[in-house]
Design a protein around this motif. Structure first.
Motif, PDB file in Angstrom:
ATOM      1  N   ALA A 156      12.954   4.281   0.671  1.00 45.61           N
ATOM      2  CA  ALA A 156      12.184   3.035   0.722  1.00 45.61           C
ATOM      3  C   ALA A 156      10.960   3.120  -0.186  1.00 45.61           C
ATOM      4  CB  ALA A 156      11.757   2.732   2.149  1.00 45.61           C
ATOM      5  N   LEU A 157      10.321   4.295  -0.234  1.00 54.42           N
ATOM      6  CA  LEU A 157       9.160   4.473  -1.103  1.00 54.42           C
ATOM      7  C   LEU A 157       9.567   4.583  -2.567  1.00 54.42           C
ATOM      8  CD1 LEU A 157       7.091   6.937   1.085  1.00 54.42           C
ATOM      9  CD2 LEU A 157       6.636   4.521   0.688  1.00 54.42           C
ATOM     10  N   SER A 158      10.845   4.884  -2.795  1.00 56.91           N
ATOM     11  CA  SER A 158      11.353   4.939  -4.168  1.00 56.91           C
ATOM     12  C   SER A 158      11.691   3.552  -4.693  1.00 56.91           C
ATOM     13  CB  SER A 158      12.602   5.830  -4.240  1.00 56.91           C
ATOM     14  OG  SER A 158      12.308   7.148  -3.848  1.00 56.91           O
ATOM     15  N   SER A 159      11.697   2.561  -3.808  1.00 60.65           N
ATOM     16  CA  SER A 159      12.040   1.199  -4.218  1.00 60.65           C
ATOM     17  C   SER A 159      10.778   0.397  -4.478  1.00 60.65           C
ATOM     18  CB  SER A 159      12.891   0.511  -3.147  1.00 60.65           C
ATOM     19  OG  SER A 159      12.155   0.401  -1.943  1.00 60.65           O
ATOM     20  N   ALA A 160      10.966  -0.825  -4.927  1.00 59.43           N
ATOM     21  CA  ALA A 160       9.837  -1.641  -5.369  1.00 59.43           C
ATOM     22  C   ALA A 160       8.956  -2.098  -4.210  1.00 59.43           C
ATOM     23  CB  ALA A 160      10.352  -2.854  -6.142  1.00 59.43           C
ATOM     24  N   ASP A 161       9.546  -2.455  -3.088  1.00 63.93           N
ATOM     25  CA  ASP A 161       8.778  -3.068  -2.006  1.00 63.93           C
ATOM     26  C   ASP A 161       8.642  -2.115  -0.816  1.00 63.93           C
ATOM     27  OD1 ASP A 161       7.422  -4.775  -0.400  1.00 63.93           O
ATOM     28  OD2 ASP A 161       9.181  -5.925   0.231  1.00 63.93           O
ATOM     29  N   SER A 162       7.435  -1.649  -0.583  1.00 61.88           N
ATOM     30  CA  SER A 162       7.195  -0.780   0.572  1.00 61.88           C
ATOM     31  C   SER A 162       6.030  -1.307   1.402  1.00 61.88           C
ATOM     32  CB  SER A 162       6.894   0.653   0.106  1.00 61.88           C
ATOM     33  OG  SER A 162       5.849   0.650  -0.849  1.00 61.88           O
ATOM     34  N   THR A 163       5.685  -2.583   1.214  1.00 63.05           N
ATOM     35  CA  THR A 163       4.534  -3.160   1.922  1.00 63.05           C
ATOM     36  C   THR A 163       4.738  -3.205   3.433  1.00 63.05           C
ATOM     37  OG1 THR A 163       5.462  -5.368   1.539  1.00 63.05           O
ATOM     38  CG2 THR A 163       3.824  -4.572  -0.035  1.00 63.05           C
ATOM     39  N   GLN A 164       5.993  -3.214   3.875  1.00 59.08           N
ATOM     40  CA  GLN A 164       6.243  -3.275   5.324  1.00 59.08           C
ATOM     41  C   GLN A 164       5.713  -2.045   6.046  1.00 59.08           C
ATOM     42  OE1 GLN A 164      10.401  -2.556   6.536  1.00 59.08           O
ATOM     43  NE2 GLN A 164      10.897  -2.341   4.365  1.00 59.08           N
ATOM     44  N   TYR A 165       5.475  -0.953   5.293  1.00 55.87           N
ATOM     45  CA  TYR A 165       4.991   0.284   5.905  1.00 55.87           C
ATOM     46  C   TYR A 165       3.476   0.407   5.836  1.00 55.87           C
ATOM     47  CZ  TYR A 165       9.922   1.428   5.624  1.00 55.87           C
ATOM     48  OH  TYR A 165      11.289   1.393   5.764  1.00 55.87           O
ATOM     49  N   ASN A 166       2.800  -0.644   5.357  1.00 51.66           N
ATOM     50  CA  ASN A 166       1.344  -0.606   5.255  1.00 51.66           C
ATOM     51  C   ASN A 166       0.721  -0.907   6.623  1.00 51.66           C
ATOM     52  OD1 ASN A 166      -1.230  -0.491   4.325  1.00 51.66           O
ATOM     53  ND2 ASN A 166      -1.140  -2.363   3.106  1.00 51.66           N
ATOM     54  N   THR A 167       0.875   0.042   7.528  1.00 49.96           N
ATOM     55  CA  THR A 167       0.388  -0.121   8.907  1.00 49.96           C
ATOM     56  C   THR A 167      -0.896   0.686   9.111  1.00 49.96           C
ATOM     57  OG1 THR A 167       1.629   1.787   9.729  1.00 49.96           O
ATOM     58  CG2 THR A 167       2.768  -0.356   9.693  1.00 49.96           C
ATOM     59  N   GLU A 168      -1.507   0.497  10.260  1.00 52.52           N
ATOM     60  CA  GLU A 168      -2.753   1.205  10.557  1.00 52.52           C
ATOM     61  C   GLU A 168      -2.536   2.709  10.610  1.00 52.52           C
ATOM     62  OE1 GLU A 168      -6.148   1.305  14.084  1.00 52.52           O
ATOM     63  OE2 GLU A 168      -4.856  -0.461  13.852  1.00 52.52           O
ATOM     64  N   ARG A 169      -1.426   3.137  11.198  1.00 54.00           N
ATOM     65  CA  ARG A 169      -1.145   4.581  11.290  1.00 54.00           C
ATOM     66  C   ARG A 169      -0.902   5.187   9.913  1.00 54.00           C
ATOM     67  NH1 ARG A 169       3.600   5.681  15.280  1.00 54.00           N
ATOM     68  NH2 ARG A 169       2.938   7.844  14.970  1.00 54.00           N
ATOM     69  N   ILE A 170      -0.191   4.446   9.059  1.00 51.78           N
ATOM     70  CA  ILE A 170       0.070   4.935   7.706  1.00 51.78           C
ATOM     71  C   ILE A 170      -1.224   4.994   6.911  1.00 51.78           C
ATOM     72  CG2 ILE A 170       1.225   4.425   5.517  1.00 51.78           C
ATOM     73  CD1 ILE A 170       3.078   5.498   7.711  1.00 51.78           C
ATOM     74  N   ARG A 171      -2.066   3.979   7.066  1.00 51.35           N
ATOM     75  CA  ARG A 171      -3.342   3.974   6.338  1.00 51.35           C
ATOM     76  C   ARG A 171      -4.233   5.135   6.786  1.00 51.35           C
ATOM     77  NH1 ARG A 171      -2.888  -1.668   7.038  1.00 51.35           N
ATOM     78  NH2 ARG A 171      -4.334  -1.626   8.814  1.00 51.35           N
ATOM     79  N   ALA A 172      -4.132   5.525   8.045  1.00 55.02           N
ATOM     80  CA  ALA A 172      -4.913   6.665   8.538  1.00 55.02           C
ATOM     81  C   ALA A 172      -4.475   7.963   7.854  1.00 55.02           C
ATOM     82  CB  ALA A 172      -4.765   6.790  10.048  1.00 55.02           C
ATOM     83  N   VAL A 173      -3.157   8.128   7.684  1.00 50.33           N
ATOM     84  CA  VAL A 173      -2.639   9.307   6.973  1.00 50.33           C
ATOM     85  C   VAL A 173      -3.064   9.260   5.511  1.00 50.33           C
ATOM     86  CG1 VAL A 173      -0.562  10.557   6.284  1.00 50.33           C
ATOM     87  CG2 VAL A 173      -0.682   9.494   8.545  1.00 50.33           C
TER      88      VAL A 173
END
Length: 542
Positions: A156-173
């Motif tokens: 998913a990160l290798s593809s163009a659209d990964s905005t769905q993973y822009n969550t609070e937990r991900i931003r903390a990492v």
């Protein structure tokens, strides 16, 4: 060290000084043994098994069972997966490394073995084996304790659209990863190598201490190159060459590299000094180049840049600043790689007459005191502000030679030596006319995309000159995808022609390193590959 590393982030470092320290803190799947300049397994227990299916290539890896993190937990395939996700994540500042791993599409973990995994790669090139193992592995337990990245597929990160993973937990990492490698982040700046960061006084010194009971001492035959012999390693940050040499002569330093030529020549004839120190001159892969900011109106016409390149007296610069310790080059390929170095291309000669012809062809009008032209009704004078790092004697000598020759051709050159961080900031912000700089390469991989592709020409990217044409962008992609050495050579030859034609990035020479090491040490592994010696392997003579 001539400059403070700035950041010891294994995913965001920007200096060679930083890389030398990071190599003592973190490990990659594969490593280079400076004893014989060969590629060897690092965290991996062996070279990967390669399997090709249609347009995909599968690299099957097994991690060393002994490998562990500072808390005693094993290094696992999950850590490799986390690292790749971090390197590909758009939420983390790692633009310079991200392009090198574009070809890795996904990772497959083995449910029956936590140390086994497969990298799924697009296409195939011979260099992929090294590239799949040439990134530092991060401890996921420190950076992602809640395992937020586990739910994100690498594909998913290798593809163009990964905005769905822009969550609070991900931003903390992401925030934690972006903080990695700062002087205040010692708690999370820990890897699997034999040392840990003990002290860091910015601009003064860095202290590394050997880990107790480090796993690498039980790595079997690999313990000849997976080493952590010194109990402590102190890096002194000394920007001024004169001060560094004085410290060396007073035996306050055990190792000093990048010694200026004249001083190195004196040391070679100093019998008292040679009683205590050994001198080394390995042929290195450091390229010294001049860069012209092609974005500025005065330098947008390549004929202007070509004219400036004809005022660079490279043989004279080598003679004055390097003596016999350098080899002129036509491009970023080392001349000793005869299969890839352009066989017909010649370095552009010092030729003030040709420079004058090119300036006139570019629309410059010669006056008694210089050159000017009208752009959009505004008069523009041809002047150059030349940046280089303060305290670097070689750059200073080269700058004076260029200033003299350019001045005779009617182009005033202002010399501006700057301290390391200020110098790097000006270049990163594209706030310069021309500068001298060095970059480090190796004889294994020639991925020039970050250096020359237009997608890296923005602020902070490595393409600081604005170099790039549609053809060169296509070539850079094709070079990374070339399956045969013959095809790669053909593509690299054409790239070297375009680099010389565009004259924004001006390769000057590859230099030999000049190193002094105290003679009480053995097993120093002096090499032409950076960092030119392996501090972790140093041992005291009986």
């Amino acid at each position: 060290m001539a400059i403070d590393p700035g950041s010891l982030s294994p995913i965001g470092y920007t200096s060679l000084e930083a890389l030398q320290v990071i190599n003592l803190l973190y490990q990659s799947l594969l490593t280079v043994d400076l004893e014989d300049n060969t590629l060897k397994p690092g965290l991996a227990s062996a070279f990967p098994e390669v399997e090709r299916k249609d347009s995909l290539t599968f690299f099957h890896y097994q991690l060393r069972p002994q490998a562990e993190w500072p808390n005693g937990s094993p290094v696992t395939a999950q850590d490799v997966a986390f690292t790749l996700k971090v390197l590909k994540s758009p939420f983390i500042r790692n633009e310079n490394l991200r392009s090198q791993l574009e070809f890795i599409q996904d990772i497959q973990l083995d449910p029956s073995d936590p140390g086994r995994f497969t990298l799924v790669c697009q296409g195939y090139t011979p260099e992929m084996q090294l590239l799949t193992g040439d990134f530092f592995i991060l401890p996921s337990y420190l950076l992602d304790p809640q395992q937020a990245f586990n739910a994100i597929p690498l594909s998913a990160l290798s593809s163009a659209d990964s905005t769905q993973y822009n969550t609070e937990r991900i931003r903390a990492v992401a925030e934690r990863c972006n903080r990695l490698g700062s002087p205040e982040s010692k708690d999370i700046s820990q890897g699997s190598a034999g040392y840990q960061l003990a002290e860091w006084a910015t601009g003064q010194y860095i202290v590394l201490k050997q880990k107790e009971n480090w796993w690498g001492k039980n790595a079997g035959s690999a313990d000849s190159y997976l080493t952590a012999n010194p109990e402590q390693i102190n890096f002194q940050i000394i920007p001024d060459n004169t001060t560094a040499l004085l410290a060396l002569k007073n035996a306050q330093l055990d190792v000093l590299d990048n010694i200026p030529v004249n001083e190195f020549d004196q040391l070679q004839r100093d019998e008292n000094f040679l009683k205590n120190y050994d001198l080394h001159t390995p042929q290195g892969y450091d390229l010294i180049y001049a860069a012209i900011n092609s974005r500025k109106p005065a330098f947008r016409d390549k004929r202007t840049r070509q004219a400036i390149s004809h005022l660079l007296d490279v043989p004279g610069m080598i003679r004055v600043s390097q003596q016999s310790f350098a080899t002129p080059t036509v491009g970023p390929i080392p001349p000793d790689r005869k299969d890839l170095y352009h066989p017909q291309l010649q370095p552009r000669p010092y030729d003030p007459v040709q420079a004058t012809t090119l300036l006139k062809a570019a629309g410059w009008i010669q006056e008694r005191n210089g050159w000017y032209r009208n752009i959009n009704g505004q008069r523009e004078d041809l002047r150059i502000e030349l940046l280089y790092r303060a305290g670097n004697t070689a750059y200073e000598q080269m700058a004076l030679i260029f200033q003299q020759h350019a001045g005779k051709a009617g182009i005033p050159v202002t010399l501006l030596p700057l301290e390391g961080n200020v110098y790097s900031q000006r270049i990163d912000q594209r706030d310069y006319d021309m500068h001298f700089r060095g970059i480090s390469g190796n004889p294994f991989v020639f991925n020039f995309k970050p250096l020359f592709h237009t997608s890296f020409a923005g602020p902070g990217g490595l393409n600081t000159t604005g170099f790039g044409t549609p053809e060169s962008d296509q070539l850079l992609n094709q070079i990374n995808e070339a399956e045969s050495e013959a095809n790669k050579a053909r593509l690299l030859h054409r790239l070297q022609e375009i680099i010389q034609e565009e004259a924004a990035f001006l390769p000057l020479y590859f230099r030999k390193e000049r190193i002094a090491i105290h003679s009480r040490f053995t097993n120093t592994k002096v090499s032409g590959v950076r960092p030119y010696y392996d501090l972790s392997s140093f041992m005291l003579k009986p």
